[in-house]
Write a protein that holds these residues in place. Sequence first.
Motif, PDB file in Angstrom:
ATOM      1  N   GLN A 111       4.203  47.010  56.032  1.00 58.54           N
ATOM      2  CA  GLN A 111       5.516  46.561  55.595  1.00 58.54           C
ATOM      3  C   GLN A 111       5.952  47.391  54.385  1.00 58.54           C
ATOM      4  O   GLN A 111       5.141  48.086  53.766  1.00 58.54           O
ATOM      5  N   TYR A 112       7.217  47.278  54.083  1.00 55.32           N
ATOM      6  CA  TYR A 112       7.743  47.851  52.853  1.00 55.32           C
ATOM      7  C   TYR A 112       7.720  46.807  51.741  1.00 55.32           C
ATOM      8  O   TYR A 112       7.895  45.610  51.997  1.00 55.32           O
ATOM      9  N   PRO A 145       9.941  47.049  58.570  1.00 56.26           N
ATOM     10  CA  PRO A 145      10.877  48.170  58.698  1.00 56.26           C
ATOM     11  C   PRO A 145      11.928  47.877  59.754  1.00 56.26           C
ATOM     12  O   PRO A 145      11.794  46.956  60.570  1.00 56.26           O
ATOM     13  N   TRP A 165      12.379  51.058  48.342  1.00 58.24           N
ATOM     14  CA  TRP A 165      11.341  50.499  49.210  1.00 58.24           C
ATOM     15  C   TRP A 165      10.194  51.496  49.360  1.00 58.24           C
ATOM     16  O   TRP A 165      10.423  52.692  49.530  1.00 58.24           O
ATOM     17  N   GLN A 166       8.973  50.973  49.326  1.00 54.30           N
ATOM     18  CA  GLN A 166       7.775  51.799  49.486  1.00 54.30           C
ATOM     19  C   GLN A 166       6.920  51.239  50.624  1.00 54.30           C
ATOM     20  O   GLN A 166       6.630  50.041  50.663  1.00 54.30           O
ATOM     21  N   TRP A 167       6.513  52.098  51.520  1.00 57.76           N
ATOM     22  CA  TRP A 167       5.684  51.687  52.656  1.00 57.76           C
ATOM     23  C   TRP A 167       4.264  51.380  52.196  1.00 57.76           C
ATOM     24  O   TRP A 167       3.688  52.088  51.369  1.00 57.76           O
ATOM     25  N   ASP A 168       3.715  50.287  52.712  1.00 55.98           N
ATOM     26  CA  ASP A 168       2.329  49.915  52.414  1.00 55.98           C
ATOM     27  C   ASP A 168       1.550  49.865  53.719  1.00 55.98           C
ATOM     28  O   ASP A 168       1.872  49.079  54.627  1.00 55.98           O
ATOM     29  N   PRO A 206      13.392  52.028  55.925  1.00 58.88           N
ATOM     30  CA  PRO A 206      13.399  50.835  55.062  1.00 58.88           C
ATOM     31  C   PRO A 206      14.398  49.790  55.532  1.00 58.88           C
ATOM     32  O   PRO A 206      15.363  50.097  56.257  1.00 58.88           O
ATOM     33  N   THR A 259       7.552  53.424  42.111  1.00 58.15           N
ATOM     34  CA  THR A 259       6.836  52.852  43.260  1.00 58.15           C
ATOM     35  C   THR A 259       5.623  52.044  42.805  1.00 58.15           C
ATOM     36  O   THR A 259       5.159  51.159  43.522  1.00 58.15           O
ATOM     37  N   TRP A 298       8.387  41.612  50.327  1.00 61.43           N
ATOM     38  CA  TRP A 298       7.915  42.377  51.482  1.00 61.43           C
ATOM     39  C   TRP A 298       8.925  42.285  52.614  1.00 61.43           C
ATOM     40  O   TRP A 298       9.586  41.262  52.793  1.00 61.43           O
TER      41      TRP A 298
END
Length: 551
Positions: A172-173, A145, A164-167, A151, A180, A142
Amino acid sequence: MNVQNTPRQVKATRQSSDWWRGGVIYQIYPRSFQDSNGDGVGDLKGITERLDYIASLGVDAIWISPFFKSPMKDFGYDVSDYRDVDPMFGTLDDFRELMNQAHAKGLKVMIDLVLSHTSDQHPWFNESRGSRANAKSDWYVWSDPKPDGTPPNNWLSIFGGSAWQWDSRRLQYYLHNFLTSQPDLNFHCADVQDALLDVARFWLELGVDGFRLDTINFYFHDKQLRDNPALPLEERNASIAPAVNPYNHQDHLFSKSQPENIAFLERLRALTDEYEGRACLGEVGDAQRGLEIMGEYTSGDRRMHMCYAFEFLEKRALTASYAKQVFDQLEAKAGDAWPCWAFSNHDVQRHASRWNLSDVAARQYAVLMMCLRGSACLYQGEELGLHEADVPFEKLQDPYGIEFWPEFKGRDGCRTPMVWVAQDEQSGFSTGDPWLPVSAAQAECATDRLEADPQSMLHHYRRAIALRHAHSALASGAQTDMAQNGSVLSFLREDASEQVFCSFNLGTDTAEVKLSGGNWRSIGLDLGAVEGAGSVMLNASQFCLMAREKE
């Protein structure tokens, strides 16, 4: 050579703890091997039904691609439960029965452990993403940003786009080197390492003979999350990702292949060594440093038993000059490395199509594989001489191919169902509608047709494997004096009891091969080897094999 008795003879002599050294491993992609219940998807019972066929090839082991519980976004390489079988493949009892019957036939069983990442539906990830303070909050990678919301660095995913994937739950990424839906585990967390070693122990206790370790150099990432540098255009190599993928624009110095990985591999090897006769085969995914990493990961007797890189899995033709270049690099960077060579697998175009091989050339390459120093992996259907299947876009299942179509058609063409009975509607694979279409062109090479022809590719592979096991120098001896003379690749294999001289014309021009010394005898004549004495003329795709006892 009595080919019919070869499997029994081989199994009687290759039960030692180092069976893997020079062993021949048959890769099974379970979705596409044999469907036992008519749902169109291959399963564990289907594999069990075909074990006699596999044993008849004379191979030492089977490697079964993932069959764990999974949402199947990446067809099993996104695991949601490491300790159970996905219902589409059967049950743990089905696996036990498969393993017991395989062992009874002299076959080792290796399973595909995917440790670098899990599915986003794994309970570990569900807990980790719940908050920044829970017990598994650091089990995945994790990061906050950048101030502008982008990212944390420039790392790219092999399947396209940012890694990187946003959550929105943690704000957080998270890192994903693949889809993903495949978040990367954080190997810098000691609890993660312990949990994964417990997974390995579970399967070792169940009786598996070893592991094929997916993306073994992706386990650790750079803790500082430093940007990867750009890769100059002239150094880009599309062996790991297709040329249309921007992943090839970076030198992946920080997103994988970190030095901390060595200590974990040594922990994994120590665990494996608690169980006699088990082996670890690592997949090294690195276009620039694959051979160097292979050497690091197999050096000595405390790391992996063997690894494979992508040198002979890429589109570049396997010429005499390229083969010598690969082995020269391997010798220079890692002389004691133990490689495992493959020409085809479930991730690349079948080599008969990739290298545009004629039937004669394909036969030669099968013999070459059995003569090279290292272990060998054969991919299901390779022994039938199968070419890549043509899968239309509307039938594609692979997210990789869907993303980069039409310049890259993905991996479905090498994953279509195995062909067993030429005249059956689904070539004997299933009584139902298969998950990928059965190739009509491949059906012409169904096993029932090839079994009936003593000169078929299938019987040729059996003879080639038998040759390897009949000569200990080919299976596990040293390899010296590799030379390239025009289109001819020559080398010597030897151990304490014998020497075997191998010469292959991998080009189109006729060439003369000279052999010094005496007492040589021709071998492999039933494979089409050219008989010779002091010198021999090799036409295109011809080869010569000579052996002599050591005094």
